[in-house]
Design a protein around this motif. Structure first.
Motif, PDB file in Angstrom:
ATOM      1  N   ARG A  69     -12.512 -10.182  -4.855  1.00 51.83           N
ATOM      2  CA  ARG A  69     -11.411  -9.996  -5.509  1.00 51.83           C
ATOM      3  C   ARG A  69     -10.417 -10.191  -4.304  1.00 51.83           C
ATOM      4  NH1 ARG A  69      -8.381  -5.115  -6.643  1.00 51.83           N
ATOM      5  NH2 ARG A  69      -6.463  -5.730  -7.985  1.00 51.83           N
ATOM      6  N   MET A  70      -9.210 -10.944  -4.379  1.00 48.73           N
ATOM      7  CA  MET A  70      -8.105 -11.345  -3.749  1.00 48.73           C
ATOM      8  C   MET A  70      -7.030 -10.086  -3.920  1.00 48.73           C
ATOM      9  SD  MET A  70      -7.539 -15.004  -2.937  1.00 48.73           S
ATOM     10  CE  MET A  70      -6.367 -15.037  -1.595  1.00 48.73           C
ATOM     11  N   LEU A  71      -6.888  -9.114  -3.025  1.00 50.06           N
ATOM     12  CA  LEU A  71      -6.003  -8.076  -3.284  1.00 50.06           C
ATOM     13  C   LEU A  71      -4.455  -8.582  -3.301  1.00 50.06           C
ATOM     14  CD1 LEU A  71      -7.425  -5.220  -1.182  1.00 50.06           C
ATOM     15  CD2 LEU A  71      -8.013  -5.904  -3.511  1.00 50.06           C
ATOM     16  N   PRO A  72      -3.748  -8.073  -4.441  1.00 51.09           N
ATOM     17  CA  PRO A  72      -2.411  -8.425  -4.373  1.00 51.09           C
ATOM     18  C   PRO A  72      -1.543  -7.813  -3.609  1.00 51.09           C
ATOM     19  CG  PRO A  72      -2.816  -7.039  -6.376  1.00 51.09           C
ATOM     20  CD  PRO A  72      -4.119  -7.324  -5.383  1.00 51.09           C
ATOM     21  N   PRO A  73      -0.471  -8.279  -3.049  1.00 49.76           N
ATOM     22  CA  PRO A  73       0.419  -7.539  -1.958  1.00 49.76           C
ATOM     23  C   PRO A  73       0.160  -6.025  -1.782  1.00 49.76           C
ATOM     24  CG  PRO A  73       1.528  -9.410  -2.614  1.00 49.76           C
ATOM     25  CD  PRO A  73       0.215  -9.261  -3.651  1.00 49.76           C
ATOM     26  N   ASP A  74       0.464  -5.477  -3.118  1.00 51.91           N
ATOM     27  CA  ASP A  74       0.771  -4.061  -3.220  1.00 51.91           C
ATOM     28  C   ASP A  74      -0.495  -3.268  -3.093  1.00 51.91           C
ATOM     29  OD1 ASP A  74      -0.193  -5.047  -5.562  1.00 51.91           O
ATOM     30  OD2 ASP A  74       0.949  -3.773  -6.728  1.00 51.91           O
ATOM     31  N   GLU A  75      -1.829  -3.817  -2.969  1.00 54.20           N
ATOM     32  CA  GLU A  75      -2.711  -3.029  -3.052  1.00 54.20           C
ATOM     33  C   GLU A  75      -3.599  -3.458  -1.543  1.00 54.20           C
ATOM     34  OE1 GLU A  75      -5.760  -3.823  -5.924  1.00 54.20           O
ATOM     35  OE2 GLU A  75      -4.302  -3.946  -7.539  1.00 54.20           O
ATOM     36  N   LEU A  76      -3.042  -4.283  -0.630  1.00 57.13           N
ATOM     37  CA  LEU A  76      -3.533  -4.585   0.563  1.00 57.13           C
ATOM     38  C   LEU A  76      -3.490  -3.362   1.476  1.00 57.13           C
ATOM     39  CD1 LEU A  76      -1.341  -7.809   1.450  1.00 57.13           C
ATOM     40  CD2 LEU A  76      -3.898  -7.516   0.926  1.00 57.13           C
ATOM     41  N   PRO A  77      -4.894  -3.411   2.275  1.00 55.67           N
ATOM     42  CA  PRO A  77      -4.980  -1.990   3.113  1.00 55.67           C
ATOM     43  C   PRO A  77      -3.892  -1.860   4.228  1.00 55.67           C
ATOM     44  CG  PRO A  77      -6.362  -3.923   3.812  1.00 55.67           C
ATOM     45  CD  PRO A  77      -5.724  -4.353   2.421  1.00 55.67           C
ATOM     46  N   THR A  78      -3.398  -0.636   4.546  1.00 50.48           N
ATOM     47  CA  THR A  78      -2.366  -0.321   5.398  1.00 50.48           C
ATOM     48  C   THR A  78      -2.734  -0.785   6.788  1.00 50.48           C
ATOM     49  OG1 THR A  78      -3.454   1.871   5.662  1.00 50.48           O
ATOM     50  CG2 THR A  78      -2.099   1.702   4.107  1.00 50.48           C
ATOM     51  N   THR A  79      -4.106  -1.101   7.135  1.00 53.18           N
ATOM     52  CA  THR A  79      -4.326  -1.462   8.556  1.00 53.18           C
ATOM     53  C   THR A  79      -3.937  -2.845   8.691  1.00 53.18           C
ATOM     54  OG1 THR A  79      -6.670  -2.067   7.667  1.00 53.18           O
ATOM     55  CG2 THR A  79      -6.365   0.060   8.694  1.00 53.18           C
ATOM     56  N   LEU A  80      -3.583  -3.665   7.665  1.00 57.47           N
ATOM     57  CA  LEU A  80      -3.583  -5.123   7.810  1.00 57.47           C
ATOM     58  C   LEU A  80      -2.322  -5.425   8.638  1.00 57.47           C
ATOM     59  CD1 LEU A  80      -4.654  -7.751   6.916  1.00 57.47           C
ATOM     60  CD2 LEU A  80      -2.996  -7.824   5.019  1.00 57.47           C
ATOM     61  N   ASN A  81      -2.142  -6.384   9.486  1.00 54.78           N
ATOM     62  CA  ASN A  81      -1.108  -6.615  10.333  1.00 54.78           C
ATOM     63  C   ASN A  81      -0.069  -7.572   9.562  1.00 54.78           C
ATOM     64  OD1 ASN A  81      -1.700  -9.283  10.424  1.00 54.78           O
ATOM     65  ND2 ASN A  81      -2.915  -9.001  12.388  1.00 54.78           N
ATOM     66  N   ASP A  82       1.065  -7.502  10.221  1.00 57.54           N
ATOM     67  CA  ASP A  82       2.340  -8.078   9.163  1.00 57.54           C
ATOM     68  C   ASP A  82       2.012  -9.581   9.106  1.00 57.54           C
ATOM     69  OD1 ASP A  82       3.447  -5.771   8.445  1.00 57.54           O
ATOM     70  OD2 ASP A  82       5.045  -5.776   9.954  1.00 57.54           O
ATOM     71  N   PRO A  83       1.768 -10.210  10.223  1.00 62.36           N
ATOM     72  CA  PRO A  83       1.742 -11.843  10.131  1.00 62.36           C
ATOM     73  C   PRO A  83       0.690 -12.132   8.839  1.00 62.36           C
ATOM     74  CG  PRO A  83       1.560 -11.113  12.387  1.00 62.36           C
ATOM     75  CD  PRO A  83       1.463  -9.713  11.451  1.00 62.36           C
ATOM     76  N   LEU A  84      -0.475 -11.463   8.748  1.00 63.67           N
ATOM     77  CA  LEU A  84      -1.357 -11.905   7.692  1.00 63.67           C
ATOM     78  C   LEU A  84      -0.821 -11.269   6.447  1.00 63.67           C
ATOM     79  CD1 LEU A  84      -4.779 -11.262   9.493  1.00 63.67           C
ATOM     80  CD2 LEU A  84      -3.647 -13.433   8.994  1.00 63.67           C
ATOM     81  N   ARG A  85      -0.190  -9.965   6.345  1.00 63.09           N
ATOM     82  CA  ARG A  85       0.244  -9.547   5.245  1.00 63.09           C
ATOM     83  C   ARG A  85       1.268 -10.472   4.453  1.00 63.09           C
ATOM     84  NH1 ARG A  85       0.284  -4.112   3.275  1.00 63.09           N
ATOM     85  NH2 ARG A  85      -0.590  -3.500   5.132  1.00 63.09           N
ATOM     86  N   ARG A  86       2.087 -11.150   5.164  1.00 64.31           N
ATOM     87  CA  ARG A  86       3.175 -11.938   4.863  1.00 64.31           C
ATOM     88  C   ARG A  86       2.440 -13.406   4.046  1.00 64.31           C
ATOM     89  NH1 ARG A  86       6.210 -10.294   9.266  1.00 64.31           N
ATOM     90  NH2 ARG A  86       5.541 -11.725  10.582  1.00 64.31           N
ATOM     91  N   ARG A  87       1.278 -13.504   4.504  1.00 64.85           N
ATOM     92  CA  ARG A  87       0.801 -14.910   3.936  1.00 64.85           C
ATOM     93  C   ARG A  87       0.039 -14.620   2.675  1.00 64.85           C
ATOM     94  NH1 ARG A  87       0.034 -18.683   7.334  1.00 64.85           N
ATOM     95  NH2 ARG A  87       0.749 -18.562   9.481  1.00 64.85           N
ATOM     96  N   VAL A  88      -0.085 -13.390   2.159  1.00 69.34           N
ATOM     97  CA  VAL A  88      -0.415 -13.147   0.830  1.00 69.34           C
ATOM     98  C   VAL A  88       0.570 -12.910  -0.020  1.00 69.34           C
ATOM     99  CG1 VAL A  88      -2.001 -11.557  -0.776  1.00 69.34           C
ATOM    100  CG2 VAL A  88      -2.407 -11.596   1.791  1.00 69.34           C
ATOM    101  N   MET A  89       0.496 -13.687  -1.121  1.00 64.88           N
ATOM    102  CA  MET A  89       1.442 -13.808  -2.154  1.00 64.88           C
ATOM    103  C   MET A  89       0.893 -13.886  -3.397  1.00 64.88           C
ATOM    104  SD  MET A  89       2.876 -17.372  -0.529  1.00 64.88           S
ATOM    105  CE  MET A  89       3.024 -16.774   1.187  1.00 64.88           C
ATOM    106  N   GLU A  90       1.973 -13.904  -4.648  1.00 59.42           N
ATOM    107  CA  GLU A  90       1.388 -13.793  -6.063  1.00 59.42           C
ATOM    108  C   GLU A  90       2.276 -15.025  -6.459  1.00 59.42           C
ATOM    109  OE1 GLU A  90       0.061 -10.092  -8.286  1.00 59.42           O
ATOM    110  OE2 GLU A  90       1.781  -9.540  -7.149  1.00 59.42           O
ATOM    111  N   ALA A  91       1.476 -15.740  -7.367  1.00 59.12           N
ATOM    112  CA  ALA A  91       2.087 -17.116  -8.033  1.00 59.12           C
ATOM    113  C   ALA A  91       1.515 -17.266  -9.254  1.00 59.12           C
ATOM    114  CB  ALA A  91       2.126 -18.301  -7.143  1.00 59.12           C
ATOM    115  N   ASP A  92       2.225 -17.324 -10.512  1.00 62.23           N
ATOM    116  CA  ASP A  92       1.601 -17.484 -11.608  1.00 62.23           C
ATOM    117  C   ASP A  92       0.545 -16.537 -12.015  1.00 62.23           C
ATOM    118  OD1 ASP A  92       3.238 -19.857 -11.744  1.00 62.23           O
ATOM    119  OD2 ASP A  92       1.468 -21.061 -11.014  1.00 62.23           O
ATOM    120  N   GLY A  93       1.035 -15.302 -11.695  1.00 61.20           N
ATOM    121  CA  GLY A  93       0.046 -14.420 -11.916  1.00 61.20           C
ATOM    122  C   GLY A  93      -1.215 -14.173 -11.171  1.00 61.20           C
TER     123      GLY A  93
END
Lengths: 613, 613
Positions: free
Chosen positions: A450-474
């Motif tokens: 499962r690809m985690l949506p931005p609000d479920e991402l682990p807190t340890t994830l760095n920002d540059p990668l975090r910014r690359r996760v997005m939602e589109a069309d659900g």
């Protein structure tokens, strides 16, 4: 980077090929059939893939500058997995840089060249006594006596023979193969005896022109299998072969390419096509059937039985090959409808049946063919991995051609490497594996896929990668690159991860079923050999991370064995002993139909889950 | 006497043929391959050639009325050498009327039919398990397993095989020969398996359609070799073969005749031509070369080496024979340029190598081929007898066809018998021998071959014969008959006697040289076997009188063995053991080139003198 073709020669093997400028040395070596060691999986850390670029060396990269001294760099020492070829080059590959099992094989072949090269085609120079009243025996008996053995011959040669003998003044060279006289050539032509080995892939065809007197490769050619215009997967070719016209299309197109490759090799090697007396072909079962002009529809329906099992020894002229008119064509034996001659060639060329301990051979392509050797027994299977690793069914997927992202690193922000260093166009198989492994490591993808949506991402994830996760069309996606031509970013989607799970799960389940049928666990495997062009480019740790390769096998037990289909075809051409061994291996290998195994569905379901760390 | 064709069937062999009305039973039997005993040489005195004409018997002759009782005559008993066939007939040939060595051979063949008939072509009916997921092996492996042996097959059949198997519901008959699959036929066709044996003579071609499951002859056909239109002797054919167009003429014409004969046999035997899976050919070396389309000019020049020595196993389709498309053609091995496959077939079918004592086989034709078997060794030679015995070079000579004087008796006045009882047109070989023997006996011709002029004739000569000797243009001649069409009398001339001396001397000298090379004298010969169509019609005492056959061999040791070329070809078709034996016999037989023998000229000169009584 230009698209121009450059010429690369490898020493001391003498193998040569043409390649696009920008090709890595590692890739060129692989295409030339040289399995350069790559224990770190191309990360540039182990330095085991060292080669000396004698002529045409590129500027050293950062990694190379760290691995070599200044004088070594000046001498041309480079890392095969880093250095790119920008112009014509001559490259010395030290034995120590070749894969261990290949070092052994090459040593055997170079060592015993005279005794190991035992092709089916042999030439004998003879001087016959001319007929006299006191010695008025038949021409053929006279020739048999001079040659020292009896033989058969075709009617056409029989009709020409008396003229040939007399024009040659009864001095000439008999060309023989398996008790048949193929030709009688005036004068001593023993030094000129050639054969061609072919790997007929679904996508790519590679041909190697070999000197049958020395075993050396004289020229190499490769090209796209033109049947791709009738569909790029095996099943659409099978369907197309159902009508006589369709079968003719498929056979005719591949023959035209073979003819072009023969012509090109003859030109490169300064060989006349009449000097090629035998050809050997390894390919998957469907490719081999189509080459022979055998309608392949039964390979497309349960239970997929092939038409032939043993290898075929045919007249090259009957196949339509433009080589010596009496030349022969050897088509590899097949194991099953989806375990073909390329796999048999792989078993042969990897020497897996001779290695100690349970050995697994995996060829990852549209179908993942798997072979397990254990205690003299061989089990094989084909898994319907699907074309995900070839880029199909992946939203931004593509084949491993110019501009494909072939390598991904998610330490820090994303780092991408593309083929030929071109701007990224899409994602090929090795990049897909890297990316998925990285997403798993940093927790963007869960073990269930499962690809985690931005609000479920682990807190340890760095920002540059975090910014690359997005939602589109659900749906969630991970953006790799801004993308070209304003088409939106190059991204991997949840759906892509599911496709990867299916492909990986199929191979993983197949490996587990084969091990189970042999009474083994994957941890018992002493060696995992990765064959096929694609195998050369995957990083083992990442392949293990996603579960494509068993996680309980030590990293060092996993090795790349290169294009074993072509290598096996060459061996069968160079040695009748090895050809007989190929036949034996094919018949000894039990074909396991996975769907017949009671546990398959369960294993497959489990295999879809990515390994926990 | 009419020219219409009648149908003759021989019991119990079942052999049948078409013949011209007026043919003697003996001749018909010979053409059907039955060697009826004829110890008295056809004089009607021994009564050994008794046969029972079950249906279609002719009126008994005087000689027959003397040999048989009224009830025997009513039952159809006749003498084969006297009774002529005037309508369709069924003839029972008792074993006791067959030549001793043939009785043995036939007994062997009929006795052990099941075990002796071992043709190369075999059929196996098989029911294959249909492929399932649990049993998904290749079609060919499945078929091999059902058949119980592995085999090769041609590309054409390979392409059609999957369809054939499925159309037949995986039940059918595999047609195999020497490890090759020739066809797969739906259903059980084991009962239908045929072959054709051919004797390709310079003048006549005979073909026999054989049931390969029983060994029985199903039909027989014969015809003139159409190559006679390019010259009736071997040398003119050889010359004609020197150009590609000429070679095509020769090959094409004989093939057209073969096709016609195949068609006729198929019609007579109710056999489809696709049910004929093999053909075997025996002929002289030149005929065999031309059949194969091999330019034969080297057979026309010293040292006359043939192109092939061992027998050839070819594709019938490559030869152009309209039988099963995958059928094979076996062409007999040859011994030398003028000792061909017909002689090898003769050695085989006469069983001469197995008979006790030195045995001589003589085939008198354009070339007299001679074979001597002694203590396991075989010597052969060809003598340039010339075509005198075939009627050429004799002023009133002709072939043994309608109207030819085939028998001459000079007791009292001349008595003549002609073929088909027609008015005499000329003199054929057997008549020539009779006449010359008679002229020697009554002193008209001297041992040196001089025809005495009227004033030198012996006083003991009776008047009727004396009146027939006359002089014309300074030369002596002997008139046999007033002649037809006012062309002057049918007569034999001094020049004709000289031609006969040359022909007879060549054979006689050949026999003596072979005996000498084996350390024998002709008196050591335990058997003299006369082969070939012509041999059946010569009278042994007359042949001995002119020196054609050794005079110091007892009359009873001389036997006729019939058309051994056809018989040998049949044997090679019916039995692979006998085929291998033919190959062995051919290679074991040493070819003696007479001109290489120091004594040949002397022997030849001496042999020209007729024997003293």
């Amino acid at each position: 980077m230009s698209d121009s073709q450059i010429r690369v020669v490898f020493e001391p093997s003498g193998r040569s090929l043409s390649a696009s400028a920008g090709t890595k040395v590692m890739e060129a070596a692989g295409r030339a059939g040289l399995a350069v060691a790559q224990p770190c999986g191309g990360a540039g850390v182990c330095g085991k893939c060292r080669v000396r670029v004698v002529a045409g060396a590129a500027e050293p990269t950062q990694a190379e500058a760290e691995k070599f001294s200044a004088s070594e760099l000046a001498d041309g020492w480079r890392l095969a997995c880093f250095s790119r070829l920008t112009r014509d080059a001559v490259i010395h590959v030290p034995d120590g840089s070749l894969l261990a099992c290949h070092q052994q094989i090459l040593a055997q072949r170079q060592h015993g060249a005279a005794s190991d090269v035992q092709p089916a085609v042999r030439k004998r120079y003879v001087e016959l006594p001319e007929p006299t009243l006191a010695d008025d025996g038949a021409d053929l008996l006279r020739l048999e006596q001079a040659v020292g053995e009896s033989f058969t011959l075709g009617l056409d040669l029989l009709r020409r023979l008396p003229g040939l003998l007399r024009q040659a003044g009864f001095k000439g060279t008999a060309v023989l193969a398996d008790g048949e006289l193929l030709d009688f050539e005036p004068g001593d032509t023993r030094g000129r005896c050639f054969g061609m080995a072919f790997d007929i892939g679904t996508t790519t065809i590679v041909g190697s022109l070999l000197d049958l007197t020395t075993g050396r490769e004289v020229a190499l050619a490769s090209g796209i299998n033109p049947q791709v215009s009738f569909g790029d997967d095996v099943l659409s070719r099978i369907r197309h072969s159902g009508s006589p016209a369709g079968l003719d299309d498929l056979r005719g197109s591949v023959l035209a390419t073979l003819a072009t490759m023969i012509e090109s090799c003859c030109r490169d090697g300064a060989v006349r096509r009449e000097e090629i007396y035998e050809a050997a072909f390894a390919g998957n079962t469907t490719m081999q059937h189509l080459l022979c002009g055998i309608e392949a529809t039964q390979l497309g329906a349960v239970p997929f039985p092939p038409v032939f099992g043993r290898g075929l020894l045919l007249r090259a002229a009957d196949l339509g090959l433009p080589i010596h008119p009496a030349a022969r064509a050897y088509v590899f034996p097949v194991i099953g409808g989806f375990v073909g001659g390329d796999t048999v060639a792989g078993i042969l060329a990897s020497r897996m049946a001779d290695l100690a301990g349970p050995v697994l051979l995996v060829d990852i392509g549209t179908n993942g063919e798997i072979v397990l050797a254990h205690e003299g027994k061989l089990l094989s299977s084909s898994t319907a991995a699907g074309p995900a690793f070839e880029g199909a069914r992946i939203s931004c997927g593509m084949r491993a051609t110019r501009g494909a992202i072939e390598k991904v690193n998610l330490d820090g922000d994303i780092e991408l490497a593309t083929i030929a260093g071109a701007p990224p166009v899409g994602l090929c198989g090795s990049g897909l594996i890297d990316l998925a492994a990285g997403l798993l490591r940093c927790g963007i993808v869960s073990p269930e896929g499962r690809m985690l949506p931005p609000d479920e991402l682990p807190t340890t994830l760095n920002d540059p990668l975090r910014r690359r996760v997005m939602e589109a069309d659900g749906s969630v996606l991970f953006a790799m690159h801004e993308g070209l031509n304003g088409d939106g970013p190059l991204a991997i989607t949840q759906r892509d991860i599911r496709e990867l799970q299916l492909a990986t799960g199929a191979i993983k389940a197949g490996i587990r079923i084969l091990c189970k049928q042999a009474g083994l666990q994957t941890s018992d495997l002493q060696r995992v050999l990765i064959a096929g062009g694609f195998g050369n480019f995957i990083r083992r740790d990442n392949a293990q991370r996603i579960g494509l390769l068993p996680t309980d096998v030590h990293h060092e037990k996993i090795a790349y064995v290169g294009n074993t289909a072509l290598e096996g075809a060459k061996w069968a051409l160079l040695s009748t002993t090895l050809r007989a061994e190929a036949e034996d291996l094919a018949r000894r290998t039990r074909h396991v139909e996975l769907s017949q195994d009671m546990d398959f569905q369960m294993e497959f379901a489990e295999a879809m889950i990515f390994p926990e760390t």
